[in-house]
Design a protein around this motif. Structure first.
Motif, PDB file in Angstrom:
ATOM      1  N   PRO A 177      -0.719  -7.648  -9.690  1.00 44.38           N
ATOM      2  CA  PRO A 177      -0.944  -8.353  -9.016  1.00 44.38           C
ATOM      3  C   PRO A 177      -1.566  -7.310  -7.633  1.00 44.38           C
ATOM      4  N   ILE A 178      -2.811  -7.349  -7.568  1.00 46.07           N
ATOM      5  CA  ILE A 178      -3.930  -8.034  -5.734  1.00 46.07           C
ATOM      6  C   ILE A 178      -4.188  -7.972  -5.376  1.00 46.07           C
ATOM      7  N   GLU A 203       6.535  -6.024  -0.545  1.00 47.14           N
ATOM      8  CA  GLU A 203       4.939  -6.074  -1.715  1.00 47.14           C
ATOM      9  C   GLU A 203       4.296  -7.257  -0.980  1.00 47.14           C
ATOM     10  N   ASN A 204       4.359  -8.606  -0.655  1.00 44.99           N
ATOM     11  CA  ASN A 204       3.453  -9.401  -0.041  1.00 44.99           C
ATOM     12  C   ASN A 204       2.923  -8.846   0.608  1.00 44.99           C
ATOM     13  N   ASP A 205       3.290  -8.009   1.856  1.00 42.27           N
ATOM     14  CA  ASP A 205       2.208  -6.660   2.922  1.00 42.27           C
ATOM     15  C   ASP A 205       0.976  -6.094   2.042  1.00 42.27           C
ATOM     16  N   ARG A 206       1.586  -5.392   0.693  1.00 39.64           N
ATOM     17  CA  ARG A 206       0.913  -4.945   0.182  1.00 39.64           C
ATOM     18  C   ARG A 206      -0.607  -5.810  -0.161  1.00 39.64           C
ATOM     19  N   HIS A 255      -3.913  -0.568  -4.181  1.00 34.26           N
ATOM     20  CA  HIS A 255      -3.463  -0.499  -3.073  1.00 34.26           C
ATOM     21  C   HIS A 255      -4.815  -0.301  -1.621  1.00 34.26           C
ATOM     22  N   VAL A 256      -4.658   0.437  -0.970  1.00 36.08           N
ATOM     23  CA  VAL A 256      -5.975   0.352   0.075  1.00 36.08           C
ATOM     24  C   VAL A 256      -5.002   0.606   0.620  1.00 36.08           C
ATOM     25  N   ASP A 257      -5.208   2.678   1.247  1.00 34.55           N
ATOM     26  CA  ASP A 257      -4.599   2.750   2.319  1.00 34.55           C
ATOM     27  C   ASP A 257      -4.021   2.133   4.105  1.00 34.55           C
ATOM     28  N   ARG A 258      -3.702   2.501   4.653  1.00 36.64           N
ATOM     29  CA  ARG A 258      -3.678   1.929   6.176  1.00 36.64           C
ATOM     30  C   ARG A 258      -4.299   3.067   6.856  1.00 36.64           C
ATOM     31  N   LEU A 259      -5.059   2.270   8.068  1.00 38.88           N
ATOM     32  CA  LEU A 259      -5.501   3.151   8.649  1.00 38.88           C
ATOM     33  C   LEU A 259      -4.813   3.575   9.586  1.00 38.88           C
TER      34      LEU A 259
END
Length: 426
Positions: free
Chosen positions: A31-32, A72-75, A194-198
């Motif tokens: 899931p993405i 997971e939902n935040d990701r 995922h993408v990395d947090r700023l």
């Protein structure tokens, strides 16, 4: 501009072949953008694989199982919101080359010298980025002074040695933001896309060592949303725009281990080789130079940074990321060194790093009750929250994320009346 041109020629000469684009997009391997798998059995029964993955987290955390789903939902929300909100500094968003000799030499020496003393990595309760409940990961820290050669000097050397390559690739001047150490994944490991947090924006992955039965591909998604599988061998370096490029390893590692280091930078807004300060006038007074005005990420970023982005002054030198010595000592359990630091300067107790963490937070993650007690008794604020604006987790909340209710750190914090305040709570 001549050296930029020459660098691009060198990248073309030394760039290593990247495997052909895979014939699938998002929500096929993992899931993405959503949990409805789109590709049937093209990649096998990925739906059941994912359900097993999530159930493993829930069973492991028991009464805290809901945190698995929250994380997971935040990701997924980040994977939707962030990529469309980021300024793209390169056309493709990623490239594989050979790591600079100086960087690889520093990493290889540190790895070979200290791998026998690596420590199991601790993850917050409900973290679903790595299936650590089944396959633990280990860390050879570059900042741990108890390791031979470790410490801030080594960390700075690695940052400096990697920075020029990423700057030339992105065309922007950068400042360091994050680098912990060499992480060793073990057999069966999965890294959720995922993408990395700023502010982790312009980054690289370097493969330091591996013992595998078959390649463990890095799955990245190009600007068109198509999956590309990138294989790595020791000495390979993947440059990637980590804040906008979805990346992960959703297929289990087949082999004994895979050791990487992740090196992250933040664009300063100054174009590389700029000869004037004209760029400063063009920068936004509130938003950082890597966010698109009016994009979906703005509301989230503003809630985390109500004071805005610190616009640099003309000709201001690029500062290294804050990395107080006390943090390193607390994070690695170096009690003797921490006592020396506090005796010399008690202000270090409440100094914050780039993420708003203090020495107390690092000590809590490490899990040493004596160090936590020492810090509090010497002036560390028992309810100091993480985050740049103090809206993150309180020490007790953080302790409950990393440890159980009966852990000595948790019991001590409750005993002194520390408050359990979660991220975002008032």
């Amino acid at each position: 501009m001549l050296h930029t041109f020459l660098f691009l020629i060198l990248l073309t000469i030394f760039a290593v072949h990247i495997q052909a684009q895979a014939s699938y997009g998002v929500d096929c391997s993992f899931p993405i953008h959503g949990k409805d798998f789109r590709c049937g059995d093209l990649l096998g029964d990925r739906h059941n694989f994912y359900e097993h993955f999530m159930e493993g987290c829930r069973k492991h955390y028991g009464s805290k199982a809901n945190r698995c789903d929250v994380t997971e939902n935040d990701r997924i929300a980040m994977s939707i919101r962030q990529p469309q909100s980021m300024v793209n500094f390169t056309d493709a968003g990623f490239m594989k080359i050979k790591a600079p000799t100086e960087v690889m030499s520093l990493l290889t020496q540190h790895w070979e010298t200290n791998k026998a003393n690596m420590k199991e990595e601790k993850w917050a309760a409900g973290n679903v980025y790595v299936n650590h409940w089944e396959t633990p990961s280990y860390l050879v820290s570059v900042e741990d002074q108890s390791l031979r050669g470790g410490g801030y000097n080594l960390k700075t050397k690695i940052w400096d040695a990697a920075k020029s390559t990423i700057q030339q690739w992105t065309g922007m001047e950068l400042k360091p933001t994050s680098m912990y150490g060499i992480r060793m994944y073990t057999e069966g490991a999965v890294l959720s896309p995922h993408v990395d947090r700023l502010p982790l924006v312009s980054s690289c992955i370097i493969n330091v060592d591996q013992d595998v039965d078959e390649p463990w591909p890095l799955e990245v998604y190009d600007r068109q949303g198509n999956a590309v599988n990138v294989t790595m061998e020791p000495g390979d370096m993947v440059l990637y725009e980590s804040g906008s490029l979805i990346h992960g390893r959703p297929f289990p590692l087949k082999g004994r281990f895979f050791a990487n280091i992740f090196i992250h930078f933040e664009p300063t807004g100054r174009p590389l080789h700029a000869t004037t300060d004209q760029h400063v006038d063009e920068l936004d007074d509130f938003l950082p130079p890597y966010l698109v005005p009016g994009s979906p990420e703005i509301a989230h970023w503003t809630s985390q940074n109500p004071g805005g982005w610190k616009k640099p002054s003309p000709s201001a030198p690029i500062q290294q990321a804050a990395a107080p010595e006390a943090h390193f000592a607390a994070a690695t359990g170096d009690f003797e060194r921490l006592q020396q630091i506090v005796k010399k300067d008690k202000r270090m107790l409440n100094t914050q790093d780039a993420n708003g963490w203090r020495a107390l937070h690092e000590a809590i993650r490490f899990g040493d009750k004596d160090i936590v007690e020492f810090l509090v008794k010497n002036g560390a604020e028992k309810n100091a929250r993480t985050g740049n604006v103090g809206q993150g987790s309180s020490p007790l909340n953080l302790a409950l994320q990393f440890h159980d209710e009966k852990h000595p750190v948790v019991l001590y914090l409750r005993e002194i009346g520390a408050e359990d305040i979660a991220e975002g709570e008032l």
